[in-house]
Design an enzyme around this catalytic site. Sequence first.
Site, PDB file in Angstrom:
ATOM      1  N   CYS A  92     -17.663  19.961 -12.786  1.00  0.00           N
ATOM      2  CA  CYS A  92     -18.904  19.350 -13.861  1.00  0.00           C
ATOM      3  C   CYS A  92     -18.438  18.193 -14.017  1.00  0.00           C
ATOM      4  O   CYS A  92     -17.162  18.184 -13.952  1.00  0.00           O
ATOM      5  CB  CYS A  92     -17.797  20.299 -14.898  1.00  0.00           C
ATOM      6  N   LYS A 126     -17.406  25.762  -6.730  1.00  0.00           N
ATOM      7  CA  LYS A 126     -18.665  24.851  -6.426  1.00  0.00           C
ATOM      8  C   LYS A 126     -18.388  23.510  -7.476  1.00  0.00           C
ATOM      9  O   LYS A 126     -17.822  23.004  -8.064  1.00  0.00           O
ATOM     10  CB  LYS A 126     -20.002  25.440  -7.797  1.00  0.00           C
ATOM     11  N   MET A 132     -25.608  27.073 -16.267  1.00  0.00           N
ATOM     12  CA  MET A 132     -26.505  26.093 -17.035  1.00  0.00           C
ATOM     13  C   MET A 132     -25.691  26.659 -18.141  1.00  0.00           C
ATOM     14  O   MET A 132     -26.025  27.059 -18.889  1.00  0.00           O
ATOM     15  CB  MET A 132     -27.633  25.730 -16.629  1.00  0.00           C
ATOM     16  N   GLU A 133     -24.601  25.697 -18.629  1.00  0.00           N
ATOM     17  CA  GLU A 133     -24.532  26.053 -19.808  1.00  0.00           C
ATOM     18  C   GLU A 133     -25.227  26.205 -20.936  1.00  0.00           C
ATOM     19  O   GLU A 133     -26.242  24.971 -21.276  1.00  0.00           O
ATOM     20  CB  GLU A 133     -23.504  24.581 -20.094  1.00  0.00           C
TER      21      GLU A 133
END
Length: 262
Positions: free
Chosen positions: A104, A144, A18-19
């Site tokens: 993303c 992912k 998680m950014e």
Amino acid sequence: MVNFWKNLPKPFTVLAPMENVTDFVFREIVARELPKPNVMFTEFTNIESLLSKGYEANITKFRFGRTQRPMVAQIWGTNPESFYKVAKMIQELGFDGVDINMGCPVHEVMKIGGGAAMIDNQKLTKEVIEAVKKGANNLPISVKTRIGTKSVTTDKWTTFLLEQKIDALTIHGRTAKQMSKGLADWNEIAKVVKIKNQIAPETIIIGNGDIENYEQVINAHEKYGVDGIMIGRGIFKNPWIFDPTSPRLSMTRKEYIDVLLK
């Protein structure tokens, strides 16, 4: 190089990248103070930032401690040559695996062809996976991704991905258009398991989306056939989510506040 994905218990758990969240300190708190997941990822990291003047500011994302292993570096971008160079860097830094982000949904990432935009670009996807395999020098390679961009294209997209003979594949059960809205479609994730069983039985499948307690981890494994479960936002609702002995939230209010403050 040992492929750690093959040696994990089933179902295993993964803390999602998680950014601006899962940095070194966050992961260290989880690894030392809380029930630890079986696998951890770095933050979402842009390959060009590590090959430019931004190196000093961004290489900190690749800091990890012994307690955090097995540790996977997650990267994103669009240039296969840059992917090769950064994959080589990751191997030299001693990571346990490399993950390519193809999920993303952020507009700024997708508009330049990165993240979930790669779902609609099989040519680039193939080139990137080949470049990472070459640079990573036998480190396990994972991807992912999501079940589509604007619409669901699970069958076509994941069949192509699995044909690339990657070691592990994480599927988030939403399209990029959905972002984090609505419910994750675990029936689509189950489709990926069936495709994998037919064309790439050695690939590990990880499901992602809406898991909030360990009881749901077990249910997802048994009902949908995934090998592992990745959890992101669920850790904020339940920091003890990776504890198999306590399937539901059981901490006191004070314990919850104390760990969040720490």
